[in-house]
Design an enzyme around this catalytic site. Sequence first.
Site, PDB file in Angstrom:
ATOM      1  N   LEU A  39     -12.744  -7.502  -3.013  1.00  0.00           N
ATOM      2  CA  LEU A  39     -12.353  -6.875  -4.278  1.00  0.00           C
ATOM      3  C   LEU A  39     -13.418  -5.892  -4.785  1.00  0.00           C
ATOM      4  CD1 LEU A  39     -10.891  -9.989  -6.158  1.00  0.00           C
ATOM      5  CD2 LEU A  39      -9.715  -8.392  -4.621  1.00  0.00           C
ATOM      6  N   HIS A  40     -12.930  -4.850  -5.453  1.00  0.00           N
ATOM      7  CA  HIS A  40     -13.804  -3.861  -6.082  1.00  0.00           C
ATOM      8  C   HIS A  40     -13.239  -3.574  -7.475  1.00  0.00           C
ATOM      9  CE1 HIS A  40     -10.558  -1.176  -5.040  1.00  0.00           C
ATOM     10  NE2 HIS A  40     -10.649  -1.554  -3.776  1.00  0.00           N
ATOM     11  N   GLY A  42     -11.461  -1.297  -8.590  1.00  0.00           N
ATOM     12  CA  GLY A  42     -10.045  -0.913  -8.612  1.00  0.00           C
ATOM     13  C   GLY A  42      -9.185  -2.163  -8.809  1.00  0.00           C
ATOM     14  N   HIS A  43      -9.524  -3.234  -8.083  1.00  0.00           N
ATOM     15  CA  HIS A  43      -8.823  -4.506  -8.300  1.00  0.00           C
ATOM     16  C   HIS A  43      -9.123  -5.027  -9.707  1.00  0.00           C
ATOM     17  CE1 HIS A  43      -9.329  -4.622  -3.787  1.00  0.00           C
ATOM     18  NE2 HIS A  43      -8.045  -4.865  -3.889  1.00  0.00           N
ATOM     19  N   GLN A  72       0.545  -7.239   8.475  1.00  0.00           N
ATOM     20  CA  GLN A  72       0.593  -5.840   8.035  1.00  0.00           C
ATOM     21  C   GLN A  72      -0.434  -4.962   8.734  1.00  0.00           C
ATOM     22  OE1 GLN A  72      -0.295  -7.016   3.794  1.00  0.00           O
ATOM     23  NE2 GLN A  72      -1.343  -5.060   3.755  1.00  0.00           N
ATOM     24  N   GLY A 161      -1.710  -1.124  -7.314  1.00  0.00           N
ATOM     25  CA  GLY A 161      -2.465   0.108  -7.523  1.00  0.00           C
ATOM     26  C   GLY A 161      -1.744   1.340  -6.992  1.00  0.00           C
ATOM     27  N   LYS A 163      -3.195   3.821  -5.731  1.00  0.00           N
ATOM     28  CA  LYS A 163      -3.861   4.340  -4.530  1.00  0.00           C
ATOM     29  C   LYS A 163      -2.953   4.126  -3.324  1.00  0.00           C
ATOM     30  CE  LYS A 163      -7.546   3.962  -1.341  1.00  0.00           C
ATOM     31  NZ  LYS A 163      -6.894   2.994  -0.453  1.00  0.00           N
ATOM     32  N   ASP A 164      -2.300   2.948  -3.266  1.00  0.00           N
ATOM     33  CA  ASP A 164      -1.322   2.675  -2.208  1.00  0.00           C
ATOM     34  C   ASP A 164       0.062   3.020  -2.753  1.00  0.00           C
ATOM     35  OD1 ASP A 164      -3.097   1.546  -0.172  1.00  0.00           O
ATOM     36  OD2 ASP A 164      -3.443  -0.011  -1.653  1.00  0.00           O
ATOM     37  N   SER A 200     -11.518  -1.156  -0.254  1.00  0.00           N
ATOM     38  CA  SER A 200     -12.317  -2.171   0.441  1.00  0.00           C
ATOM     39  C   SER A 200     -12.923  -1.590   1.715  1.00  0.00           C
ATOM     40  CB  SER A 200     -11.433  -3.364   0.809  1.00  0.00           C
ATOM     41  OG  SER A 200     -10.745  -3.786  -0.340  1.00  0.00           O
TER      42      SER A 200
HETATM   43  O1  PAF Z   1      -2.408  -3.970  -1.356  1.00  0.00           O
HETATM   44  C1  PAF Z   1      -2.755  -5.053  -0.836  1.00  0.00           C
HETATM   45  O2  PAF Z   1      -3.845  -5.577  -1.070  1.00  0.00           O
HETATM   46  C2  PAF Z   1      -1.812  -5.736   0.130  1.00  0.00           C
HETATM   47  O3  PAF Z   1      -1.092  -4.805   0.878  1.00  0.00           O
HETATM   48  C3  PAF Z   1      -0.864  -6.742  -0.564  1.00  0.00           C
HETATM   49  C4  PAF Z   1       0.069  -6.055  -1.537  1.00  0.00           C
HETATM   50  C5  PAF Z   1      -1.674  -7.797  -1.295  1.00  0.00           C
HETATM   51  C6  PAF Z   1      -0.003  -7.444   0.488  1.00  0.00           C
HETATM   52  O4  PAF Z   1      -0.791  -8.104   1.438  1.00  0.00           O
END
Ligand code: PAF
Length: 288
Positions: A39-40, A42-43, A72, A161, A163-164, A200
């Site tokens: 975590l940073h 942004g989180h 993923q 976020g 960002k994604d 991250s």
């Molecule tokens: O954005 C993320 O950290 C991941 O893609 C998520 C949404 C937690 C799913 O694993």
Amino acid sequence: MSKTKRAISFSGFESWRAHIKDSLIENTDVMFVPTMGALHEGHGDLIRAARKMADANGQAHVVVSIFINPTQFDDPSDFQSYPATPEQDVLLVERAGADAVVFPTVLEMYPQGVPDAADPVGFGALTDSLEGAKRKGHFDGVVAVVRNLMEQVGPRWAFFGEKDWQQLAVIKKLVAHEFEGVTIVPVPTRRELDGLAMSSRNRRLSGSHRARANALYQVLVQVAESTDPIAACPIAAAELESLGFTVEYLSVVNGDSLEPTWVPGKMRVFVAARLGGVRLIDNVACLM
Ligand code: PAF
């Protein structure tokens, strides 16, 4: 006296559910921040946004999950090297004001065992373009894990976020189809002082690469502010390549549909590029 609020850490949803039952808060609205850890700030912004909304709501429980989701990752070595920093993560979660942080078990997330590939989703351009085209199966894995996380947590609000951005668009569609009553709250991208989007993965950049990495944001802004953003893309990509980036895509698409159809006020510039082997992504809104 420190004003830091203690988040309570749970190694699995089973113990978290027992906790909310014992604390008689089972029926309290849940604000959910799913993450993969490392975590940073942004989180931190996601958690603070959830805390703020929870406090405004009167009574609500802010829950963060930390699970590095194997399905993923299209590249197994990327999964193996994904940073795991649980102790620091718990401190950040506490500081940002969450009530609980849950580390789901693999069995909770994948009761039938972790599949080689998650079930295909097929949301058209949302899942098949840009990140979906470059990272085969990526959004299938994201959807599989987010669906399960939503079922386990039963949130009223969930925070993701910008960002994604493409992930956010995919999750909005998933939730609209399958999770009535859940509201997705987008949170703006947190940037370093030089403009680099917090990620991250940034911690994997060498010193010299980190010093150059903000060029990614600079070219995004150049394209976004250009009078012809589509024509500006190849020029900006060449500029990045000249700085040592390997560009995977630099494209202008509609931020809602992820299709190239031009709709004024909806267009965004998206980039994915590698620098010193570290894959970085970012996006900004076009001015036009
Ligand atoms: O954005 C993320 O950290 C991941 O893609 C998520 C949404 C937690 C799913 O694993």
